[in-house]
Design a protein around this motif. Structure first.
Motif, PDB file in Angstrom:
ATOM      1  N   MET A  25      25.864  33.938 -18.930  1.00 19.07           N
ATOM      2  CA  MET A  25      25.682  34.112 -17.489  1.00 19.07           C
ATOM      3  C   MET A  25      24.327  34.754 -17.202  1.00 19.07           C
ATOM      4  SD  MET A  25      26.940  33.803 -14.422  1.00 19.07           S
ATOM      5  CE  MET A  25      26.751  34.490 -12.787  1.00 19.07           C
ATOM      6  N   ALA A  26      23.554  34.115 -16.333  1.00 20.59           N
ATOM      7  CA  ALA A  26      22.252  34.648 -15.980  1.00 20.59           C
ATOM      8  C   ALA A  26      22.389  35.974 -15.251  1.00 20.59           C
ATOM      9  CB  ALA A  26      21.507  33.643 -15.101  1.00 20.59           C
ATOM     10  N   LYS A  27      21.505  36.904 -15.552  1.00 21.05           N
ATOM     11  CA  LYS A  27      21.477  38.203 -14.859  1.00 21.05           C
ATOM     12  C   LYS A  27      20.152  38.422 -14.140  1.00 21.05           C
ATOM     13  CE  LYS A  27      24.853  40.548 -17.798  1.00 21.05           C
ATOM     14  NZ  LYS A  27      25.867  40.539 -16.716  1.00 21.05           N
ATOM     15  N   VAL A  28      19.046  38.108 -14.821  1.00 17.40           N
ATOM     16  CA  VAL A  28      17.723  38.211 -14.195  1.00 17.40           C
ATOM     17  C   VAL A  28      17.085  36.832 -14.261  1.00 17.40           C
ATOM     18  CG1 VAL A  28      15.474  39.338 -14.208  1.00 17.40           C
ATOM     19  CG2 VAL A  28      17.512  40.615 -14.924  1.00 17.40           C
ATOM     20  N   ALA A  29      16.905  36.201 -13.100  1.00 16.47           N
ATOM     21  CA  ALA A  29      16.402  34.829 -13.046  1.00 16.47           C
ATOM     22  C   ALA A  29      15.020  34.791 -12.414  1.00 16.47           C
ATOM     23  CB  ALA A  29      17.362  33.951 -12.249  1.00 16.47           C
ATOM     24  N   LEU A  30      14.163  33.970 -12.981  1.00 17.33           N
ATOM     25  CA  LEU A  30      12.849  33.694 -12.411  1.00 17.33           C
ATOM     26  C   LEU A  30      12.851  32.247 -11.945  1.00 17.33           C
ATOM     27  CD1 LEU A  30       9.368  34.756 -13.579  1.00 17.33           C
ATOM     28  CD2 LEU A  30       9.791  32.324 -13.225  1.00 17.33           C
ATOM     29  N   VAL A  31      12.522  32.029 -10.674  1.00 19.19           N
ATOM     30  CA  VAL A  31      12.552  30.699 -10.063  1.00 19.19           C
ATOM     31  C   VAL A  31      11.153  30.325  -9.617  1.00 19.19           C
ATOM     32  CG1 VAL A  31      13.586  29.261  -8.269  1.00 19.19           C
ATOM     33  CG2 VAL A  31      14.894  31.176  -9.246  1.00 19.19           C
ATOM     34  N   THR A  32      10.637  29.197 -10.082  1.00 13.82           N
ATOM     35  CA  THR A  32       9.317  28.725  -9.661  1.00 13.82           C
ATOM     36  C   THR A  32       9.460  27.831  -8.434  1.00 13.82           C
ATOM     37  OG1 THR A  32       9.341  26.714 -11.036  1.00 13.82           O
ATOM     38  CG2 THR A  32       8.580  28.764 -12.072  1.00 13.82           C
ATOM     39  N   GLY A  33       8.371  27.733  -7.670  1.00  6.91           N
ATOM     40  CA  GLY A  33       8.342  26.821  -6.528  1.00  6.91           C
ATOM     41  C   GLY A  33       9.184  27.240  -5.344  1.00  6.91           C
ATOM     42  N   VAL A  34       9.353  28.543  -5.113  1.00  5.31           N
ATOM     43  CA  VAL A  34      10.238  28.994  -4.030  1.00  5.31           C
ATOM     44  C   VAL A  34       9.636  28.792  -2.641  1.00  5.31           C
ATOM     45  CG1 VAL A  34      11.507  30.669  -5.414  1.00  5.31           C
ATOM     46  CG2 VAL A  34       9.405  31.373  -4.239  1.00  5.31           C
ATOM     47  N   SER A  35       8.338  28.505  -2.562  1.00  4.24           N
ATOM     48  CA  SER A  35       7.738  28.283  -1.253  1.00  4.24           C
ATOM     49  C   SER A  35       7.935  26.847  -0.762  1.00  4.24           C
ATOM     50  CB  SER A  35       6.239  28.619  -1.281  1.00  4.24           C
ATOM     51  OG  SER A  35       6.057  30.000  -1.486  1.00  4.24           O
ATOM     52  N   ARG A  36       8.433  25.988  -1.616  1.00  7.52           N
ATOM     53  CA  ARG A  36       8.778  24.628  -1.211  1.00  7.52           C
ATOM     54  C   ARG A  36      10.215  24.605  -0.704  1.00  7.52           C
ATOM     55  NH1 ARG A  36       4.686  21.590  -2.345  1.00  7.52           N
ATOM     56  NH2 ARG A  36       3.166  22.383  -3.831  1.00  7.52           N
ATOM     57  N   TYR A  37      10.520  23.579   0.058  1.00  7.08           N
ATOM     58  CA  TYR A  37      11.810  23.565   0.749  1.00  7.08           C
ATOM     59  C   TYR A  37      12.986  23.673  -0.218  1.00  7.08           C
ATOM     60  CZ  TYR A  37      15.853  21.924   3.306  1.00  7.08           C
ATOM     61  OH  TYR A  37      17.115  21.825   3.847  1.00  7.08           O
ATOM     62  N   LEU A  38      13.020  22.822  -1.238  1.00  4.66           N
ATOM     63  CA  LEU A  38      14.167  22.809  -2.142  1.00  4.66           C
ATOM     64  C   LEU A  38      14.232  24.096  -2.965  1.00  4.66           C
ATOM     65  CD1 LEU A  38      16.321  20.614  -2.438  1.00  4.66           C
ATOM     66  CD2 LEU A  38      15.218  19.914  -4.561  1.00  4.66           C
TER      67      LEU A  38
END
Length: 355
Positions: free
Chosen positions: A1-14
């Motif tokens: 189970m993820a606890k600390v997630a890094l997400v790329t591209g958050v400024s795009r809609y999806l």
């Protein structure tokens, strides 16, 4: 189970929509949203970090935050969103290389989730009725987003060999549509006068934007599943799609589609790349058995329901376009015969329509 997630591209809609949905997961303790520009939309409880994944600084961010899950959403499908094809390729390919290099060095990273695309299968008249995940393209995309997606997946496979301890999930999404998202496909079906390959009626599958995000959240919080096709149930043909959007249609011989595509592309109204033309002519089918049985994901929207949701949000057609379609019937007849003058006439019509 993820606890600390890094997400790329958050400024795009999806990417922003995904960050908001992931914020609702109680097991996720911290979310870092990375992009080069601040988002104009909400990203939930994600912390925005202004950074370029092409810069080695992304590795320091992972180490400082003790990131255990990386979700790569920043593979861009439409070049006009990035300032051109060169910038698009640099973000997609070089950005992925640098991100994976950072993941390789970050000892805390345990899982990688990648938003890939069904574009890796290409579109050709030799394609099977349904592509399973272990099948390769019969005609490999040589340009554009399809080629980028193949390279991205190749780098991910290389990373998995270097870091076999990291769990990897890649979702090959069908064309994503919906009331808010803007893609090459939604721009195409939103044109005031839609050019279609004459004599072809391709089968298509679509995925609603809400289902795309839900599938990615499932891939993040559930067990690792490798490569999985994701699409809404059922098919629509190109002509069925055109009937749903209620737009006037201009049948164009396939040999002239590239000329028309360049005009539409220069207008800035839609991206009309060679792989897009091939998709409109030959379509694509995805086997979603693994989506049901391995990912344990059931889309809320069928292909038809997803496309109808998109169509309801379209603006009414521009008055008078029907007359434009009537005016070009002679030009189409000339182009059908293969005459250069016919193709040139069709091109001139589109240049007047999309100056």
């Amino acid at each position: 189970m993820a606890k600390v997630a890094l997400v790329t591209g958050v400024s795009r809609y999806l990417g922003g929509l995904y960050a908001r949905r992931l914020s609702a997961e109680p097991g996720i303790e911290r979310i870092l949203g990375v992009d080069v520009v601040p988002p104009r939309h909400s990203i939930g409880r994600a912390e925005f970090v202004r950074a370029d994944i092409r810069n080695p600084m992304i590795g320091r961010i992972m180490n400082q935050a003790q990131v255990d899950t990386v979700v790569h959403m920043n593979v861009i499908a439409t070049p006009k969103d990035t300032g051109g094809r060169v910038a698009q390729k640099e973000i997609n390919v070089i950005g992925t290389m640098q991100l994976l290099a950072a993941c390789q060095k970050a000892s805390t990273v345990e899982r990688l989730v990648v938003k890939s695309s069904a574009a890796v299968y290409g579109s050709s008249p030799r394609d099977p009725a349904m592509f399973a995940e272990d099948m390769n393209a019969k005609s490999t995309p040589r340009t554009g987003f399809g080629k980028d997606s193949i390279e991205v997946e190749g780098y991910v496979r290389g990373f998995s060999r270097r870091r076999p301890d990291v769990e990897i999930t890649m979702l090959r999404l069908a064309n994503v549509v919906g009331p808010q998202i803007r893609t090459a496909v939604t721009d195409y079906f939103g044109l005031a006068l839609i050019p279609v390959p004459l004599g072809y009626d391709a089968r298509m599958q679509f995925l609603h934007e809400d289902d795309a995000v839900a599938a990615l959240v499932t891939a993040t919080t559930g067990p690792s599943v490798g490569i999985v096709n994701v699409a809404g149930e059922g098919f629509l043909t190109l002509l069925q799609c055109l009937a749903i959007v209620r737009r006037p249609v201009l049948p164009v011989p396939l040999m002239t589609a590239g000329v028309i595509g360049n005009i539409v592309k220069r207008s800035g109204l839609a991206d009309f790349s060679p792989d897009q033309v091939a998709f409109l002519a030959f379509g694509r089918g995805l086997d979603t058995t693994r989506m049901h049985k391995v990912l344990s994901f059931e889309p809320r929207y069928t292909t038809r329901a997803a496309f109808e949701s998109f169509a309801r949000g379209l603006r009414p057609v521009v008055p008078g376009v029907e007359e434009v379609g009537d005016a070009v019937s002679g030009a189409v007849s000339g182009a059908v015969s293969g005459a250069e003058s016919g193709a040139a006439a069709v091109a001139r019509v589109f240049e007047r329509l999309y100056p």
